[in-house]
Design a protein around this motif. Structure first.
Motif, PDB file in Angstrom:
ATOM      1  N   LYS A 149       0.840  -1.198   0.000  1.00 13.30           N
ATOM      2  CA  LYS A 149       0.000   0.000   0.000  1.00 13.30           C
ATOM      3  C   LYS A 149       0.880   1.255   0.000  1.00 13.30           C
ATOM      4  N   THR A 150       0.504   2.207  -0.824  1.00 13.49           N
ATOM      5  CA  THR A 150       1.294   3.441  -0.881  1.00 13.49           C
ATOM      6  C   THR A 150       0.413   4.635  -1.238  1.00 13.49           C
ATOM      7  N   ASN A 151       0.815   5.791  -0.751  1.00  6.37           N
ATOM      8  CA  ASN A 151       0.136   7.033  -1.138  1.00  6.37           C
ATOM      9  C   ASN A 151       0.928   7.779  -2.191  1.00  6.37           C
ATOM     10  N   TYR A 152       2.033   7.201  -2.610  1.00  7.44           N
ATOM     11  CA  TYR A 152       2.953   7.962  -3.446  1.00  7.44           C
ATOM     12  C   TYR A 152       3.201   7.335  -4.817  1.00  7.44           C
ATOM     13  N   LEU A 153       2.287   6.532  -5.293  1.00  7.16           N
ATOM     14  CA  LEU A 153       2.461   5.935  -6.621  1.00  7.16           C
ATOM     15  C   LEU A 153       1.096   5.684  -7.246  1.00  7.16           C
ATOM     16  N   GLU A 372      -5.043   0.178  -3.976  1.00 10.81           N
ATOM     17  CA  GLU A 372      -4.324   0.951  -2.948  1.00 10.81           C
ATOM     18  C   GLU A 372      -2.798   0.847  -3.079  1.00 10.81           C
ATOM     19  N   ASN A 373      -2.334  -0.100  -3.870  1.00  9.58           N
ATOM     20  CA  ASN A 373      -0.887  -0.224  -4.115  1.00  9.58           C
ATOM     21  C   ASN A 373      -0.442   0.637  -5.296  1.00  9.58           C
ATOM     22  N   GLY A 374      -1.399   1.279  -5.925  1.00  6.23           N
ATOM     23  CA  GLY A 374      -1.063   2.141  -7.064  1.00  6.23           C
ATOM     24  C   GLY A 374      -1.140   1.444  -8.408  1.00  6.23           C
ATOM     25  N   ALA A 375      -1.471   0.154  -8.416  1.00  3.55           N
ATOM     26  CA  ALA A 375      -1.509  -0.596  -9.680  1.00  3.55           C
ATOM     27  C   ALA A 375      -2.768  -0.260 -10.476  1.00  3.55           C
ATOM     28  N   GLN A 376      -2.619  -0.181 -11.774  1.00  5.40           N
ATOM     29  CA  GLN A 376      -3.756   0.067 -12.654  1.00  5.40           C
ATOM     30  C   GLN A 376      -4.410  -1.272 -13.004  1.00  5.40           C
TER      31      GLN A 376
END
Lengths: 415, 293
Positions: A149-153, A372-376
């Protein structure tokens, strides 16, 4: 195009009005005079072709929004022009590391956009996280980026590479192709696709008869193809970058070898360039992932539909766009929507806006859906085959059935 | 067994071609003791020359060969007299040449990118033959055989130059000992200029066939070609142009064997061989042993 962007801006304003009617906006006096968007491109090296295409698409977006007075920034309740700050990383990850750092710490850009592909994005991911900066990732789809999980990607213009080959694997199983050979470049983008393909095939009872990685710079496929042919595969899947695909298809064409099915990635993204370099005949009956504008989205909820984009882009640039131009432009559109929705001008607010847009936004690339991990997870690719049509090839979507525009020609006839 | 045979024959063909790619670099180093870091860019220029010959003039890419020789003269002559004598008057010509030709390489790449863009370019697939030709039952594309034939002609021509002409004797004398050659009255500058032009021409000729052996050519391919060439000449023998052939063969066969059995590791071959050679036999496989007094 201006009309479409105005429509998109209006949608943003209306959304803002609905979500936060009369909410306290940041003081317009504190608004920056320009929104600085930092990015890198590669003028030379392995990724130059693709990087150039993506950058041109982003530049085109910036020019269009600036012609309309800039992007609407909800945090300041006004339109602000955008300025792209870009440096040349020459396809080098070490140069890219320095330049991403410069964009963040020296240029103090407001938004950080990664260069093309997983290799040049890989060095930006930890840097962005370290500086608590949201990395807008147009085409870096390597699976390793999206493990936590990241807020930056946020991967905005291409599906995570782990999901790319799912339709392809199901197509192979549907066609009852039992002997599959997989050759892939040893990088995260290609290796993660190979891994997903293998995993899905094995689950379906098919174990690849050849499964090997080659160096990313590999351009000599003659001996490799003969080694693969010795395993008598019915389908040969090659996962590489454009220079690999070009060398692979040209070598295959001159080798005298024939496989019932061959698959490569980039004909579906850079059709014109690939046909010019490889030759239409050498590409005939090859399978690929068809991408916009080769496949069109008509029911967009934000920005122009594919046909309008193609028309306007062609008029502005005197050449038809390819997928990477679309990806660059789409990246701009997503940022535009994000700025129009984020109530505060902070990286965390930008990220939250993207999460809020997920599953509710459809651009010319299809459904925008990130986890939430930034993956499309949206913008999925189908499987298409290049069918000879006069002196060229036309794209025929063959899988999944609900998107198919024709039947596959299998086995492919000898050229 | 068939795969092994295919890899070995393919490796020999590939190695012979890469001997041509690298031999110009070794010739220039041997005669002038300068490292032409722009070597790969001159190979790339040869590829683009052939591309222009086919795309603009509609000719067979083989006409890129005489064009490469003309290009070698047109670029080599002024470049030599503008740069090399000054370098050789410096205290450390090898190191200075390293820096200077790095700059030249970057300039060539930048200019070619401006002129042609970053796209890969290829040559008509059937221009050098559309079929395959076999040896010991192993088939290879016609274009490979043409590239190998031209490579052998060039390497053979260079051998004849060294062994049958007065200029060639003078070149060998300079390779053996520049100061002694100068003392015996050899016009070192003139002979070196000719060697420089030959070196660039050979690089350009190799470039004509690069799109056939590696699929395509782009302005950014030069650096990789320089690195591979450098590894080959160290494996063969640095400063001994004909030793390049041995280096090329070892590189070609090694690469193809690795591609067949351990493809992920194939790019390591030239560098592993380079490290081994430097450790075990620093003068290269064909180099003479060095005696330290």
């Amino acid at each position: 195009m201006i009309k479409a962007l105005k429509k998109a801006w209006l949608a943003s304003v209306m959304t803002a009005g609905l979500v936060l009617p009369g909410a306290a906006m940041a003081d317009t006096a504190t608004a920056p005079s320009v929104i600085k968007i930092g990015t890198l491109y590669a003028s030379t090296g392995n990724f130059a072709i693709a990087s150039k295409g993506q950058y041109e698409g982003l530049e085109y977006w910036a020019k269009e929004v600036n012609a309309d007075g800039g992007v609407f920034v909800k945090a300041f309740n006004k339109k602000i022009p955008v300025k792209i700050v870009a440096y040349d990383d020459q396809s080098s990850t070490s140069t890219a590391t320095t330049l991403y750092n410069q964009l963040i710490t020296q240029d103090h850009v407001d938004l950080l956009v990664a260069d093309f592909g997983s290799v040049l994005t890989s060095v930006a991911v930890p840097l962005a996280a370290e500086h608590k900066m949201l990395l807008i990732d147009p085409t870096g789809s390597g699976a390793n980026f999206f493990t936590q999980k990241t807020n930056y990607l946020a991967d905005v213009s291409i599906p995570s590479s782990t999901v790319w080959p799912l339709p392809l694997a199901h197509f192979l199983l549907d066609q009852h192709i039992k002997r599959v050979a997989v050759i892939y470049d040893s990088n995260d983008f290609d290796a993660s696709q190979a891994e997903t393909l293998k995993e899905t095939l094995v689950k379906g009872g098919v174990t690849p008869v050849y499964y090997h990685g080659v160096p990313t710079g590999e351009t000599n496929y003659n001996v490799l193809l003969h080694t693969i042919a010795a395993r008598r595969p019915e389908a040969l899947i090659e996962f590489g970058y454009p220079p690999n695909d070009i060398a692979f298809l040209r070598t295959l064409s001159s080798s005298g070898l024939h496989f019932n099915m061959t698959f490569t990635i980039f004909p579906g993204q850079l059709m014109k360039m690939m046909e010019k370099t490889v030759g239409a005949k050498a590409m005939a009956y090859t399978y690929t992932y068809p991408t916009p504008p080769l496949v069109a989205t008509t029911d967009t909820t934000y920005g122009p539909d594919t046909a309008t984009f193609v028309k306007d882009y062609t008029a502005a640039k005197n050449e038809a766009p390819n997928f990477l131009n679309v990806a660059g432009f789409n990246t701009g559109l997503i940022m535009q929507d994000m700025l129009g929705q984020a109530p505060q001008f902070t990286q965390l607010s930008f990220h939250q806006a993207l999460m809020d847009m997920s599953g509710k936004t459809k651009t010319l690339e299809g459904e925008f859906k990130i986890n939430e991990n930034g993956a499309q997870l949206g913008e999925l690719f189908s499987v298409a085959q290049l069918i000879p049509s006069g002196d060229t090839n036309k794209i025929v979507v063959v899988y999944p059935e609900d998107k198919a525009t024709g039947k596959p020609v299998y086995p492919a006839p000898k050229q | 067994m068939a795969l092994l045979e295919y890899a070995i024959i393919g490796g020999i063909l590939y190695g012979i071609f890469f001997s041509l790619v690298a031999i110009g670099l070794n010739l220039i180093f041997g005669v002038m003791r300068i490292i032409n870091l722009a070597h790969g860019q001159f190979v790339m220029l040869g590829g683009f020359g052939a591309y222009l010959v086919t795309s603009s003039l509609g000719l067979n890419p083989i006409f890129g060969v005489p064009l490469a020789v003309l290009g070698g003269i047109a670029i080599g002559y002024p470049l030599y007299y503008g740069v090399v004598p000054r370098l050789q008057r410096s205290r450390d010509p090898e190191m200075l040449s390293f820096i200077l030709f790095f700059g030249v390489a970057q300039m060539i790449e930048a200019v070619m990118t401006l002129l042609f863009g970053v796209d890969e370019r290829s040559l008509p697939g059937e221009a050098l033959g559309s079929g395959n030709f076999g040896v010991l039952g192993q088939q290879f594309p016609d274009s490979w055989w043409v590239a190998v034939a031209v490579s052998l002609l060039c390497i053979g021509g260079l051998w004849l130059y060294f062994s049958r002409t007065r200029l060639g004797y003078a070149t060998r004398a300079i390779i053996a000992n520049r100061e002694e050659a100068l003392a015996t009255g050899i016009n070192v500058n003139r002979v070196s200029a000719i060697a420089f032009i030959i070196g660039l021409s050979l690089a350009g000729i190799a470039g004509v066939f690069v799109p056939y052996l590696v699929g395509s050519i782009s302005p950014s391919d030069g650096s990789d070609l320089t690195t591979t060439s450098f590894a080959i000449i160290i494996i063969g023998s640095l400063g001994n142009p004909l030793g390049t052939v041995v280096g090329g063969l070892v590189f070609g066969v090694g690469t193809m064997l690795m591609q067949t059995f351990y493809p992920s590791w194939s790019n390591l071959v030239p560098y592993v061989l380079l490290v081994l050679i430097v450790l075990v036999r620093p003068s290269g496989l064909l180099g003479k042993a060095v005696r330290n007094a």
